[in-house]
Design a protein around this motif. Structure first.
Motif, PDB file in Angstrom:
ATOM      1  N   LEU A 196     -11.258  30.929 -18.839  1.00  0.00           N
ATOM      2  CA  LEU A 196     -10.418  30.400 -20.576  1.00  0.00           C
ATOM      3  C   LEU A 196      -9.472  31.179 -21.110  1.00  0.00           C
ATOM      4  CD1 LEU A 196     -10.341  28.480 -22.824  1.00  0.00           C
ATOM      5  CD2 LEU A 196     -11.817  29.630 -24.344  1.00  0.00           C
ATOM      6  N   THR A 197      -8.655  31.513 -21.361  1.00  0.00           N
ATOM      7  CA  THR A 197      -7.118  32.187 -22.232  1.00  0.00           C
ATOM      8  C   THR A 197      -7.292  32.512 -23.326  1.00  0.00           C
ATOM      9  OG1 THR A 197      -5.347  31.288 -21.433  1.00  0.00           O
ATOM     10  CG2 THR A 197      -5.921  31.787 -19.744  1.00  0.00           C
ATOM     11  N   TYR A 198      -6.818  34.021 -23.644  1.00  0.00           N
ATOM     12  CA  TYR A 198      -7.148  34.208 -25.168  1.00  0.00           C
ATOM     13  C   TYR A 198      -5.430  33.236 -25.618  1.00  0.00           C
ATOM     14  CZ  TYR A 198      -9.540  37.897 -25.489  1.00  0.00           C
ATOM     15  OH  TYR A 198     -10.129  38.699 -24.619  1.00  0.00           O
ATOM     16  N   ALA A 199      -4.587  32.619 -25.010  1.00  0.00           N
ATOM     17  CA  ALA A 199      -4.127  32.178 -25.165  1.00  0.00           C
ATOM     18  C   ALA A 199      -4.128  29.973 -25.895  1.00  0.00           C
ATOM     19  CB  ALA A 199      -1.869  31.494 -24.390  1.00  0.00           C
ATOM     20  N   GLN A 200      -4.734  30.406 -25.177  1.00  0.00           N
ATOM     21  CA  GLN A 200      -5.512  28.891 -25.269  1.00  0.00           C
ATOM     22  C   GLN A 200      -6.751  28.944 -26.860  1.00  0.00           C
ATOM     23  OE1 GLN A 200      -8.308  28.945 -21.277  1.00  0.00           O
ATOM     24  NE2 GLN A 200      -6.606  26.691 -20.340  1.00  0.00           N
ATOM     25  N   ILE A 201      -6.958  29.940 -26.679  1.00  0.00           N
ATOM     26  CA  ILE A 201      -8.142  30.496 -27.665  1.00  0.00           C
ATOM     27  C   ILE A 201      -7.680  29.995 -29.025  1.00  0.00           C
ATOM     28  CG2 ILE A 201      -9.652  31.699 -29.206  1.00  0.00           C
ATOM     29  CD1 ILE A 201     -10.248  32.500 -25.902  1.00  0.00           C
ATOM     30  N   LEU A 202      -6.138  30.707 -28.564  1.00  0.00           N
ATOM     31  CA  LEU A 202      -5.324  31.129 -29.838  1.00  0.00           C
ATOM     32  C   LEU A 202      -4.447  29.205 -30.525  1.00  0.00           C
ATOM     33  CD1 LEU A 202      -3.892  32.472 -32.267  1.00  0.00           C
ATOM     34  CD2 LEU A 202      -1.597  32.938 -30.717  1.00  0.00           C
ATOM     35  N   GLY A 203      -4.424  28.561 -29.211  1.00  0.00           N
ATOM     36  CA  GLY A 203      -3.734  27.849 -29.162  1.00  0.00           C
ATOM     37  C   GLY A 203      -4.916  26.757 -29.843  1.00  0.00           C
ATOM     38  N   GLN A 204      -6.046  25.982 -29.564  1.00  0.00           N
ATOM     39  CA  GLN A 204      -7.305  25.927 -30.090  1.00  0.00           C
ATOM     40  C   GLN A 204      -7.580  25.685 -31.773  1.00  0.00           C
ATOM     41  OE1 GLN A 204     -10.987  26.745 -28.371  1.00  0.00           O
ATOM     42  NE2 GLN A 204      -9.984  26.339 -26.245  1.00  0.00           N
ATOM     43  N   ARG A 205      -7.040  27.291 -32.222  1.00  0.00           N
ATOM     44  CA  ARG A 205      -7.012  27.665 -33.349  1.00  0.00           C
ATOM     45  C   ARG A 205      -5.725  26.732 -34.183  1.00  0.00           C
ATOM     46  NH1 ARG A 205      -7.561  33.893 -35.664  1.00  0.00           N
ATOM     47  NH2 ARG A 205      -6.880  33.405 -38.297  1.00  0.00           N
ATOM     48  N   PHE A 206      -4.659  27.004 -33.467  1.00  0.00           N
ATOM     49  CA  PHE A 206      -3.767  26.577 -34.367  1.00  0.00           C
ATOM     50  C   PHE A 206      -3.979  24.826 -34.453  1.00  0.00           C
ATOM     51  CE2 PHE A 206       0.750  24.241 -33.122  1.00  0.00           C
ATOM     52  CZ  PHE A 206       1.187  24.930 -34.251  1.00  0.00           C
ATOM     53  N   ALA A 207      -4.112  24.135 -33.234  1.00  0.00           N
ATOM     54  CA  ALA A 207      -4.760  23.157 -33.430  1.00  0.00           C
ATOM     55  C   ALA A 207      -5.371  22.433 -34.525  1.00  0.00           C
ATOM     56  CB  ALA A 207      -5.120  22.175 -31.979  1.00  0.00           C
ATOM     57  N   ALA A 208      -6.911  23.280 -34.708  1.00  0.00           N
ATOM     58  CA  ALA A 208      -7.660  23.138 -35.984  1.00  0.00           C
ATOM     59  C   ALA A 208      -7.451  23.235 -37.580  1.00  0.00           C
ATOM     60  CB  ALA A 208      -8.792  24.292 -35.139  1.00  0.00           C
ATOM     61  N   GLU A 209      -5.896  24.891 -37.345  1.00  0.00           N
ATOM     62  CA  GLU A 209      -6.343  24.554 -38.608  1.00  0.00           C
ATOM     63  C   GLU A 209      -4.606  24.046 -38.976  1.00  0.00           C
ATOM     64  OE1 GLU A 209      -5.899  28.927 -38.723  1.00  0.00           O
ATOM     65  OE2 GLU A 209      -7.964  29.198 -38.806  1.00  0.00           O
ATOM     66  N   VAL A 210      -3.567  23.867 -38.439  1.00  0.00           N
ATOM     67  CA  VAL A 210      -2.773  23.360 -39.053  1.00  0.00           C
ATOM     68  C   VAL A 210      -2.439  21.770 -38.446  1.00  0.00           C
ATOM     69  CG1 VAL A 210      -1.788  25.356 -39.921  1.00  0.00           C
ATOM     70  CG2 VAL A 210      -0.983  24.497 -37.202  1.00  0.00           C
ATOM     71  N   PRO A 211      -1.052  20.590 -39.273  1.00  0.00           N
ATOM     72  CA  PRO A 211      -1.434  19.611 -37.694  1.00  0.00           C
ATOM     73  C   PRO A 211      -0.410  20.218 -37.027  1.00  0.00           C
ATOM     74  CG  PRO A 211      -0.978  19.394 -40.268  1.00  0.00           C
ATOM     75  CD  PRO A 211      -1.374  20.909 -40.343  1.00  0.00           C
ATOM     76  N   THR A 212      -0.234  19.564 -35.989  1.00  0.00           N
ATOM     77  CA  THR A 212       0.620  20.158 -34.725  1.00  0.00           C
ATOM     78  C   THR A 212       1.649  18.881 -34.643  1.00  0.00           C
ATOM     79  OG1 THR A 212      -0.674  19.010 -33.053  1.00  0.00           O
ATOM     80  CG2 THR A 212      -1.167  21.275 -33.659  1.00  0.00           C
ATOM     81  N   GLN A 213       1.472  18.114 -35.341  1.00  0.00           N
ATOM     82  CA  GLN A 213       2.247  16.503 -35.036  1.00  0.00           C
ATOM     83  C   GLN A 213       3.040  16.298 -36.139  1.00  0.00           C
ATOM     84  OE1 GLN A 213       0.468  13.472 -31.918  1.00  0.00           O
ATOM     85  NE2 GLN A 213       0.856  12.214 -33.702  1.00  0.00           N
ATOM     86  N   ILE A 214       4.384  15.560 -35.401  1.00  0.00           N
ATOM     87  CA  ILE A 214       5.158  14.976 -36.671  1.00  0.00           C
ATOM     88  C   ILE A 214       6.001  13.777 -36.085  1.00  0.00           C
ATOM     89  CG2 ILE A 214       5.754  16.908 -37.808  1.00  0.00           C
ATOM     90  CD1 ILE A 214       8.776  16.715 -36.408  1.00  0.00           C
ATOM     91  N   ASN A 215       6.181  13.097 -36.703  1.00  0.00           N
ATOM     92  CA  ASN A 215       6.786  11.277 -36.933  1.00  0.00           C
ATOM     93  C   ASN A 215       7.707  11.170 -36.983  1.00  0.00           C
ATOM     94  OD1 ASN A 215       3.202  11.259 -36.936  1.00  0.00           O
ATOM     95  ND2 ASN A 215       3.890   9.994 -34.967  1.00  0.00           N
ATOM     96  N   PHE A 216       7.922   9.771 -36.557  1.00  0.00           N
ATOM     97  CA  PHE A 216      10.201  10.115 -36.551  1.00  0.00           C
ATOM     98  C   PHE A 216      10.337   8.362 -36.747  1.00  0.00           C
ATOM     99  CE2 PHE A 216      10.327  13.865 -34.500  1.00  0.00           C
ATOM    100  CZ  PHE A 216      11.043  14.432 -35.268  1.00  0.00           C
ATOM    101  N   ALA A 217      10.755   8.094 -37.427  1.00  0.00           N
ATOM    102  CA  ALA A 217      11.285   6.672 -37.366  1.00  0.00           C
ATOM    103  C   ALA A 217      11.927   6.192 -36.345  1.00  0.00           C
ATOM    104  CB  ALA A 217      12.864   6.414 -38.791  1.00  0.00           C
TER     105      ALA A 217
END
Length: 210
Positions: free
Chosen positions: A45-66
């Motif tokens: 596991l890299t620190y970037a992966q850990i930070l990425g997991q935290r990002f995905a857990a704390e905020v929505p990572t996706q937006i949608n479009f018409a």
């Protein structure tokens, strides 16, 4: 009767004693920091992966479009505001935005449309004060990676996804190798910003209802 009550009480006490220490307090996160440290040291596991997991857990990572659009609606803008608030907490980190489409249309057209969507998200984030140098070149997957496998229109496939992609090698903390400090620190100011953002959103929703 009294003897039965005493026996029952002893049984309950023994059962309680057989539980693992910290049973009531542990909600599933106990030991995660140690596990992460072991995985990092083992190269799993890299620190970037850990930070990425935290990002995905704390905020929505996706937006949608018409359909056939790269315009950001109000919902998408609210999500990107939350992403921007989170990203500002970690000036050492870099991020990448991936664009996607549904299956309607040619491969070439959808590749272009996915790129426009990713560019729109990146442009919005930069307007919130995020340095463009921290937002790596937006990438379009077009219709090649759908969430829902369907040849028809599907809003869930028309999306962009923001992810942690690495660290800025020029940042002093990164130069010092203090990745754990970057990943696990907390900001009071960011919490206040997030709270203010929620209040503004609530006020806006209330005014619309009136």
């Amino acid at each position: 009767m009294q003897k039965w009550i005493i026996t029952l009480g002893l049984s309950v006490a023994v059962a309680a004693c057989t539980r693992e220490a910290g049973y009531e307090a542990d909600q599933g996160a106990f030991g995660n920091a140690t596990l992460n440290n072991i995985q990092v040291m083992n190269g799993e596991l890299t620190y970037a992966q850990i930070l990425g997991q935290r990002f995905a857990a704390e905020v929505p990572t996706q937006i949608n479009f018409a359909f056939n659009s790269a315009q950001l609606d109000e919902t998408a803008q609210r999500v990107l505001l939350r992403q921007a608030a989170w990203i500002k907490q970690f000036p050492e980190a870099r991020f990448r935005v991936y664009g996607h489409t549904d299956a309607v249309g040619s491969t070439a057209y959808n590749k272009s449309l996915g790129q426009r969507r990713a560019n729109a998200a990146v442009a919005f984030l930069t307007r919130q004060g995020i340095s463009r140098s921290r937002l790596e070149a937006a990438v379009s997957f077009g219709k090649s990676r759908p969430l829902i496998d369907t040849p028809n229109r599907d809003r869930r496939n028309r999306r962009t996804v923001t992810e942690v992609s690495g660290f800025d090698d020029r940042n002093p903390l990164v130069l010092d190798g203090k990745y754990a400090l970057i990943v696990y620190r907390e900001y009071v100011g960011s919490a206040q910003y997030e709270s203010q953002l929620r209040r503004q959103t609530a006020i806006g929703d209330t005014s619309k209802q009136q």
